[in-house]
Design a protein around this motif. Structure first.
Motif, PDB file in Angstrom:
ATOM      1  N   VAL A  79       0.658  -1.356  -0.253  1.00  0.00           N
ATOM      2  CA  VAL A  79      -0.124   0.226  -0.318  1.00  0.00           C
ATOM      3  C   VAL A  79       1.262   0.791  -0.291  1.00  0.00           C
ATOM      4  N   LEU A  80       1.779   1.372   0.988  1.00  0.00           N
ATOM      5  CA  LEU A  80       2.693   2.366   0.891  1.00  0.00           C
ATOM      6  C   LEU A  80       4.129   2.827   0.271  1.00  0.00           C
ATOM      7  N   SER A  81       4.592   1.647  -1.050  1.00  0.00           N
ATOM      8  CA  SER A  81       5.688   1.573  -2.072  1.00  0.00           C
ATOM      9  C   SER A  81       5.421   3.450  -2.198  1.00  0.00           C
ATOM     10  N   PRO A  82       4.070   3.740  -2.625  1.00  0.00           N
ATOM     11  CA  PRO A  82       4.745   5.436  -3.071  1.00  0.00           C
ATOM     12  C   PRO A  82       5.612   6.372  -2.406  1.00  0.00           C
ATOM     13  N   LEU A  83       5.613   6.013  -1.292  1.00  0.00           N
ATOM     14  CA  LEU A  83       6.148   6.910  -0.265  1.00  0.00           C
ATOM     15  C   LEU A  83       7.188   7.232  -0.528  1.00  0.00           C
ATOM     16  N   ILE A  84       8.254   5.448  -1.083  1.00  0.00           N
ATOM     17  CA  ILE A  84       9.354   5.863  -1.991  1.00  0.00           C
ATOM     18  C   ILE A  84       9.927   6.874  -1.869  1.00  0.00           C
ATOM     19  N   PHE A  85       8.286   7.412  -3.312  1.00  0.00           N
ATOM     20  CA  PHE A  85       9.581   8.918  -3.922  1.00  0.00           C
ATOM     21  C   PHE A  85       9.515  10.214  -2.907  1.00  0.00           C
ATOM     22  N   LEU A  86       8.305  10.328  -2.457  1.00  0.00           N
ATOM     23  CA  LEU A  86       8.745  11.392  -1.268  1.00  0.00           C
ATOM     24  C   LEU A  86       9.656  10.734  -0.483  1.00  0.00           C
ATOM     25  N   ALA A  87      10.255  10.003  -0.124  1.00  0.00           N
ATOM     26  CA  ALA A  87      11.265   9.631   0.664  1.00  0.00           C
ATOM     27  C   ALA A  87      12.912   9.707  -0.070  1.00  0.00           C
ATOM     28  N   LEU A  88      12.915   9.169  -0.977  1.00  0.00           N
ATOM     29  CA  LEU A  88      13.570   9.460  -2.080  1.00  0.00           C
ATOM     30  C   LEU A  88      14.133  10.935  -1.644  1.00  0.00           C
ATOM     31  N   SER A  89      12.855  11.973  -2.855  1.00  0.00           N
ATOM     32  CA  SER A  89      13.247  12.978  -2.608  1.00  0.00           C
ATOM     33  C   SER A  89      14.373  14.250  -1.076  1.00  0.00           C
ATOM     34  N   LEU A  90      13.198  14.021  -0.254  1.00  0.00           N
ATOM     35  CA  LEU A  90      13.860  14.421   1.019  1.00  0.00           C
ATOM     36  C   LEU A  90      15.125  13.837   1.415  1.00  0.00           C
ATOM     37  N   ASN A  91      15.540  12.767   0.954  1.00  0.00           N
ATOM     38  CA  ASN A  91      16.970  12.519   1.636  1.00  0.00           C
ATOM     39  C   ASN A  91      17.775  13.036   0.320  1.00  0.00           C
ATOM     40  N   GLY A  92      17.564  13.281  -0.770  1.00  0.00           N
ATOM     41  CA  GLY A  92      18.309  13.845  -1.361  1.00  0.00           C
ATOM     42  C   GLY A  92      18.392  15.042  -1.109  1.00  0.00           C
ATOM     43  N   PHE A  93      17.709  15.925  -1.066  1.00  0.00           N
ATOM     44  CA  PHE A  93      17.278  16.874  -0.420  1.00  0.00           C
ATOM     45  C   PHE A  93      17.818  17.543   0.995  1.00  0.00           C
ATOM     46  N   GLY A  94      17.444  17.017   1.662  1.00  0.00           N
ATOM     47  CA  GLY A  94      18.221  16.905   3.060  1.00  0.00           C
ATOM     48  C   GLY A  94      19.913  16.924   3.349  1.00  0.00           C
ATOM     49  N   GLY A  95      20.295  15.462   2.374  1.00  0.00           N
ATOM     50  CA  GLY A  95      21.545  15.971   1.907  1.00  0.00           C
ATOM     51  C   GLY A  95      22.382  17.134   1.439  1.00  0.00           C
ATOM     52  N   ILE A  96      21.657  17.142   0.106  1.00  0.00           N
ATOM     53  CA  ILE A  96      22.622  19.050  -0.507  1.00  0.00           C
ATOM     54  C   ILE A  96      22.227  19.578   0.168  1.00  0.00           C
TER      55      ILE A  96
END
Length: 560
Positions: free
Chosen positions: A130-147
């Protein structure tokens, strides 16, 4: 309450050491995508896209085994493409904000975003159907926080004077080495620790970055060593003399005297060191005349050529990271038409082993990036700025032999160092492209080493070049725009990946050949730097002979 610049200067070694660790474990961790992809597949993200006959099984250990297929990998790779785009594209607005408000707000927002991304990945693993689409938001926040964490640490080297490029290379090296984080987490995951527990723990550690930034990072931007407020706010804070020349006039007087002494020949006489009040008043007025419009830096050929070089290099590096598992799989199976069940199993084992080796090699960035920083700092401390008109006249009056004792100028040496750095990086990039064309599994260890060196070198060289030739108040915006353009180039990795797994049936040869030919364009930037340096040297010679005033060496590069 945020510390002052003087307090931050006293804590600079603590800030630098913690920034290296924070960049290593919390910045561009998304670059360790090969290991994260395996964990996401094991957790069942988007396994519903696989054929219905491949139902969920139970292994001998009682753990769930989720089906894997090409459609699942394409969807997850799309998430990586979006995350890596955010990792690079958001640097432009971050640069504008950081030039205005300093690195503190950027670092606070970045640590909070990274903690949120880890929390989302942990929650999504609770029910991946059910929650697989959350991975897109998680990866985007991961990239934003990292940079955010990476970008906010790039101005900290200003606090280290002549070691600026070396410390900057160390920061970028820790950023590049952060690709080792997910391979390390995969080892913990393979040991039986729950993916959810790992992510929640990682989120908690990110909160410590928020606390460290709140306590130690100042609200003001870090001034560059060549800026007047660097000495005024950091070195001379609290200094007052019972003398006619104090405060701002004292600082200006000391600055002019230091410049005069550093740019004179050793045989200068004491009576020639006199600096009049006109010199002091003239010096205080110069900075207002020397302000460089941002559009001149933006339209300079050095910046435009760097966009092309960095964009191509970014595409080359990011495509390899996205497609590495498929490339290794092709080397084992020899093509999709030859695959069998046993061969696929053996390929999965080999890919897992080689991806772990690739992740471990990312630590090489911490060793190789200071090398490029050392190249960028080579002989900088022995250089002086451009001579003033008064200095040139004084040399002529005293009969100083300028041709035999000509000083080494900072900008000429910075360009020489940048030429050496980019030439070395481009040769390594071409060698990397050649090894990618050779179908040898054991040769991939050399490919891993070259990839790691290139990824650390080209960011460090670019940052050092911008810091050397552009005004410091343009640094954040230029780095941000360059990263945005590079991110647009890197978006091409998705259609290239689709072409490789589709029409080319997994064979990466033609894609790698095209990227190798494009990599040759990277030599255009050092070629132009060589030409530009020759022009500056001619102007310097003309100035030394009294033929023309020297303009290009004054201030930062804007019209090159």
């Amino acid at each position: 309450m945020a510390p002052t610049l003087q307090q931050a200067y006293q804590r600079r070694w603590w800030m630098a050491s913690t920034a290296v660790l924070e960049n290593l474990f919390f910045s561009a961790v998304l670059l360790g995508w090969a290991s994260l992809l395996i964990m996401l597949q094991s957790e069942g993200f988007y396994s519903s896209l696989c054929p219905a006959e491949n139902t969920t099984n139970t292994t001998q250990d009682g753990q769930l085994w989720w089906p894997r297929c090409e459609h699942q990998e394409k969807m997850l790779n799309l998430g990586f493409t979006i995350g890596s785009f955010v990792l690079s594209a958001t640097t432009l607005p971050l640069g504008i904000l950081m030039d205005r408000f300093g690195p503190r707000p950027t670092r606070l927002v970045g640590s909070a975003s990274f903690a949120a991304s880890c929390t989302l990945m942990a929650l999504a693993s609770w029910d991946t159907k059910v929650l697989s689409p959350l991975i897109f938001l998680a990866l985007s926040l991961n990239g934003f926080g990292g940079i955010c964490l990476t970008f906010s640490s790039l101005t900290l080297p200003n606090m280290f004077g002549n070691l600026r490029s070396t410390v900057m290379a160390l920061m970028i090296g820790s950023y590049a080495s952060s690709a080792i984080t997910f391979p390390g987490i995969k080892l913990i995951y393979d040991a039986g620790v729950s993916f959810m527990i790992i992510m929640f723990t990682w989120s908690g550690l990110a909160c410590l970055i928020f606390l460290n930034c709140a306590l130690n990072w100042p609200s003001e931007a870090f001034p560059a060593p060549e800026e007047g407020r660097y000495t005024k706010k950091i070195k001379l804070t609290g200094l007052a003399l019972d003398h006619k020349v104090t405060g701002d006039r004292f600082y200006t007087h000391v600055t002019v005297v230091g410049q005069r002494l550093s740019q004179r020949a050793p045989s200068v006489e004491a009576d020639d060191m006199y600096i009049s009040s006109q010199d002091i008043r003239g010096t205080t007025e110069k900075p207002r005349e020397k302000s460089v419009p941002f559009r001149k830096s933006l339209c300079s050929p050095i910046f435009l050529w760097s966009l092309l070089t960095m964009g191509i290099t970014q595409l080359r590096v990011m495509f390899y990271m996205a497609a590495m598992n498929k490339m290794l799989e092709f080397l084992v199976t020899g093509g999709q038409e030859n695959e069998t069940a046993d061969l696929r199993q053996r390929a999965a084992e080999r890919v897992g082993f080689y991806s772990s080796i690739f992740g471990a090699m990312q630590l090489l960035c911490l060793l190789t990036c200071p090398l490029i920083g050392y190249i960028m700092d080579w002989r900088i401390k022995d250089c002086v700025d451009a001579p003033t008109v008064g200095t040139a006249l004084g040399d002529a009056r005293d009969g100083v032999a300028t041709k035999s004792a000509r000083p080494r100028y900072r900008k000429i040496q910075s360009l020489t160092n940048a030429i050496n750095a980019f030439t070395l990086t481009n040769f390594l990039l071409v060698a990397f492209g050649i090894t990618c064309l050779i179908n040898s599994l054991h040769l991939q260890f050399v490919t891993f080493v070259l990839h790691t060196m290139v990824r650390g070198f080209f960011h460090s060289a670019c940052g050092g070049l911008y810091a050397a030739v552009f005004p410091s108040n343009h640094f954040g915006k230029l780095i941000g725009l360059q990263s945005l353009i590079s991110a647009v180039f890197a978006l091409l990795q998705q259609p290239l990946f689709m072409a490789m797994v589709g029409p080319l049936k997994g064979d990466p040869f033609w894609v790698n050949l095209g990227l190798l030919l494009c990599s040759l364009l990277g030599f255009l930037l050092p070629s132009y730097l060589f030409y530009y340096r020759a022009q500056l040297q001619k102007e310097l010679t003309a100035h030394a002979d009294g033929a023309a005033p020297l303009k290009a060496l004054r201030g930062s590069e804007a019209t090159a």
